[in-house]
Design an enzyme around this catalytic site. Sequence first.
Site, PDB file in Angstrom:
ATOM      1  N   GLY A  19       0.963  -1.427   0.046  1.00 42.63           N
ATOM      2  CA  GLY A  19       0.191  -0.095   0.098  1.00 42.63           C
ATOM      3  C   GLY A  19       0.679   1.328   0.154  1.00 42.63           C
ATOM      4  O   GLY A  19       1.949   1.153  -0.043  1.00 42.63           O
ATOM      5  N   TYR A  22       2.276   5.377   5.045  1.00 34.47           N
ATOM      6  CA  TYR A  22       1.478   5.706   6.203  1.00 34.47           C
ATOM      7  C   TYR A  22       0.004   4.654   6.208  1.00 34.47           C
ATOM      8  O   TYR A  22      -0.775   4.980   6.959  1.00 34.47           O
ATOM      9  CB  TYR A  22       0.688   7.386   6.122  1.00 34.47           C
ATOM     10  CG  TYR A  22       1.813   8.303   6.249  1.00 34.47           C
ATOM     11  CD1 TYR A  22       2.681   8.302   7.502  1.00 34.47           C
ATOM     12  CD2 TYR A  22       1.868   8.951   5.139  1.00 34.47           C
ATOM     13  CE1 TYR A  22       3.613   9.323   7.612  1.00 34.47           C
ATOM     14  CE2 TYR A  22       3.059   9.997   5.158  1.00 34.47           C
ATOM     15  CZ  TYR A  22       3.859  10.182   6.237  1.00 34.47           C
ATOM     16  OH  TYR A  22       4.776  11.028   6.162  1.00 34.47           O
ATOM     17  N   LYS A  25       1.810  -0.547   7.010  1.00 39.53           N
ATOM     18  CA  LYS A  25       2.828  -1.647   6.548  1.00 39.53           C
ATOM     19  C   LYS A  25       3.757  -2.204   7.617  1.00 39.53           C
ATOM     20  O   LYS A  25       3.675  -3.278   7.948  1.00 39.53           O
ATOM     21  CB  LYS A  25       3.504  -1.480   5.143  1.00 39.53           C
ATOM     22  CG  LYS A  25       2.745  -1.168   4.298  1.00 39.53           C
ATOM     23  CD  LYS A  25       3.724  -0.921   2.698  1.00 39.53           C
ATOM     24  CE  LYS A  25       4.359   0.329   2.866  1.00 39.53           C
ATOM     25  NZ  LYS A  25       3.726   1.613   3.129  1.00 39.53           N
ATOM     26  N   GLU A  27       3.588  -1.143  10.755  1.00 33.33           N
ATOM     27  CA  GLU A  27       2.983  -1.592  11.988  1.00 33.33           C
ATOM     28  C   GLU A  27       2.408  -2.964  11.826  1.00 33.33           C
ATOM     29  O   GLU A  27       2.421  -3.879  12.980  1.00 33.33           O
ATOM     30  CB  GLU A  27       1.674  -0.745  12.250  1.00 33.33           C
ATOM     31  CG  GLU A  27       1.513   0.569  13.013  1.00 33.33           C
ATOM     32  CD  GLU A  27       0.484   1.337  12.854  1.00 33.33           C
ATOM     33  OE1 GLU A  27       0.433   2.394  13.431  1.00 33.33           O
ATOM     34  OE2 GLU A  27      -0.730   0.874  12.349  1.00 33.33           O
ATOM     35  N   SER A  61       7.931   2.153  13.026  1.00 34.68           N
ATOM     36  CA  SER A  61       6.521   2.618  12.106  1.00 34.68           C
ATOM     37  C   SER A  61       6.183   4.203  12.402  1.00 34.68           C
ATOM     38  O   SER A  61       6.877   4.787  13.214  1.00 34.68           O
ATOM     39  CB  SER A  61       5.188   1.838  12.491  1.00 34.68           C
ATOM     40  OG  SER A  61       4.964   2.260  13.836  1.00 34.68           O
ATOM     41  N   ASP A  92      11.122  -5.520   5.447  1.00 39.78           N
ATOM     42  CA  ASP A  92      10.709  -4.141   5.426  1.00 39.78           C
ATOM     43  C   ASP A  92      11.017  -3.222   4.377  1.00 39.78           C
ATOM     44  O   ASP A  92      12.198  -3.669   3.853  1.00 39.78           O
ATOM     45  CB  ASP A  92      10.745  -3.337   6.643  1.00 39.78           C
ATOM     46  CG  ASP A  92       9.558  -2.200   6.809  1.00 39.78           C
ATOM     47  OD1 ASP A  92       8.614  -2.307   6.041  1.00 39.78           O
ATOM     48  OD2 ASP A  92       9.755  -1.247   7.772  1.00 39.78           O
ATOM     49  N   GLU A  93      10.277  -2.447   3.583  1.00 36.87           N
ATOM     50  CA  GLU A  93      11.035  -1.728   2.626  1.00 36.87           C
ATOM     51  C   GLU A  93      11.362  -2.522   1.365  1.00 36.87           C
ATOM     52  O   GLU A  93      12.616  -2.056   0.756  1.00 36.87           O
ATOM     53  CB  GLU A  93      12.053  -0.463   3.233  1.00 36.87           C
ATOM     54  CG  GLU A  93      11.391   0.096   4.310  1.00 36.87           C
ATOM     55  CD  GLU A  93      10.881   1.194   3.866  1.00 36.87           C
ATOM     56  OE1 GLU A  93      10.334   1.313   2.822  1.00 36.87           O
ATOM     57  OE2 GLU A  93      10.482   2.284   4.970  1.00 36.87           O
ATOM     58  N   CYS A 149      -6.535   9.720   2.803  1.00 35.08           N
ATOM     59  CA  CYS A 149      -6.238  10.506   2.128  1.00 35.08           C
ATOM     60  C   CYS A 149      -6.233  12.337   2.834  1.00 35.08           C
ATOM     61  O   CYS A 149      -7.079  12.559   3.542  1.00 35.08           O
ATOM     62  CB  CYS A 149      -7.097  10.872   0.873  1.00 35.08           C
ATOM     63  SG  CYS A 149      -6.826  12.380  -0.066  1.00 35.08           S
TER      64      CYS A 149
HETATM   65  P1  ADP Z   1       3.774   2.348   6.332  1.00 35.26           P
HETATM   66  O1  ADP Z   1       5.007   1.664   7.090  1.00 35.26           O
HETATM   67  O2  ADP Z   1       2.761   2.034   5.436  1.00 35.26           O
HETATM   68  O3  ADP Z   1       4.443   3.687   6.043  1.00 35.26           O
HETATM   69  P2  ADP Z   1       3.514   2.899   9.182  1.00 35.26           P
HETATM   70  O4  ADP Z   1       3.091   1.729  10.062  1.00 35.26           O
HETATM   71  O5  ADP Z   1       4.883   3.229   9.448  1.00 35.26           O
HETATM   72  O6  ADP Z   1       3.008   2.880   7.773  1.00 35.26           O
HETATM   73  O7  ADP Z   1       2.542   3.945  10.071  1.00 35.26           O
HETATM   74  C1  ADP Z   1       1.123   3.871  10.157  1.00 35.26           C
HETATM   75  C2  ADP Z   1       0.543   5.050  10.956  1.00 35.26           C
HETATM   76  O8  ADP Z   1       0.991   6.351  10.548  1.00 35.26           O
HETATM   77  C3  ADP Z   1      -0.698   4.926  11.488  1.00 35.26           C
HETATM   78  O9  ADP Z   1      -1.084   4.207  12.370  1.00 35.26           O
HETATM   79  C4  ADP Z   1      -0.878   6.521  12.006  1.00 35.26           C
HETATM   80  O10 ADP Z   1      -0.632   6.786  13.305  1.00 35.26           O
HETATM   81  C5  ADP Z   1      -0.025   7.508  10.985  1.00 35.26           C
HETATM   82  N1  ADP Z   1      -0.367   8.043   9.987  1.00 35.26           N
HETATM   83  C6  ADP Z   1       0.121   9.329   9.696  1.00 35.26           C
HETATM   84  N2  ADP Z   1      -0.432   9.813   8.529  1.00 35.26           N
HETATM   85  C7  ADP Z   1      -1.430   9.150   8.099  1.00 35.26           C
HETATM   86  C8  ADP Z   1      -2.596   9.071   7.140  1.00 35.26           C
HETATM   87  N3  ADP Z   1      -2.525   9.972   6.409  1.00 35.26           N
HETATM   88  N4  ADP Z   1      -3.287   7.736   7.259  1.00 35.26           N
HETATM   89  C9  ADP Z   1      -3.146   6.878   8.079  1.00 35.26           C
HETATM   90  N5  ADP Z   1      -2.240   6.749   8.824  1.00 35.26           N
HETATM   91  C10 ADP Z   1      -1.422   7.790   9.056  1.00 35.26           C
HETATM   92 ZN    ZN Z   2      -8.417  12.438  -1.762  1.00 32.22          ZN
END
Ligand code: ADP
Ligand code: ZN
Length: 198
Positions: A19, A22, A25, A27, A61, A92-93, A149
């Site tokens: 995805g 944010y 992933k 988490e 995360s 990850d990544e 969004c």
């Molecule tokens: P990823 O690894 O997909 O980048 P993370 O697991 O690092 O995502 O972070 C997810 C967390 O980011 C969410 O639980 C929330 O606290 C925070 N967050 C910040 N901005 C957003 C957003 N626009 N939509 C959803 N979560 C967000």
């Molecule tokens: Zn939008």
Amino acid sequence: MSYVMYKISNSGWIEVITGPMYCGKSEELIRRVRRVKIAKQKVKVFKPLIDDRYSKSDVVSHSGDSIEAISVDHPEEIIKRLDNSIDVVGIDEIQFFSDEIIDICEKMANDGIRVILAGLDRDFRGEPFGPVPELLARAEYVDKLHAICVICGNPATRTQRLINGRPASYDDPVILVGASEVYEARCRKCHQVIKGVK
Ligand code: ADP
Ligand code: ZN
């Protein structure tokens, strides 16, 4: 989740958590790895070494959760760091690894390891990112998560890149280490890419 993610036989598999930025992933990867540890299975977590100031660092995360990980700059290193006792490998990544990661993941799964991958499905332009499309095709299980969004509040599937507050151009390099830029979660409608010169 509609399937049971516990190691119930000697057979390995690949699962991908994907995805936009944010969407959760990291988490979700951390949550799965914690449960693996509770089940007393042996797990190692890896991430790409994209910044060589750190030889070892955690998966962290955006909500601040973290878990110990090993940074590697080549997919082969992952295999070298495993031994027969390892039940589960988390990475990850995954989008930042070269295509060799694909065979490495297949090999681990064929050897009986549960392989949990997390990574972006698209780059900032909205194009499929590195080895992720092929890994999605090869995986037994795929979870596509959504962020929110930041413009309209609908589910976000894309990563908006802003350079000095303006949408990045299609021609800008995908990886720009050290640039002053921000990334936002956006839906298809609110995602913007400035047309390149080509
Ligand atoms: P990823 O690894 O997909 O980048 P993370 O697991 O690092 O995502 O972070 C997810 C967390 O980011 C969410 O639980 C929330 O606290 C925070 N967050 C910040 N901005 C957003 C957003 N626009 N939509 C959803 N979560 C967000
Ligand atoms: Zn939008």
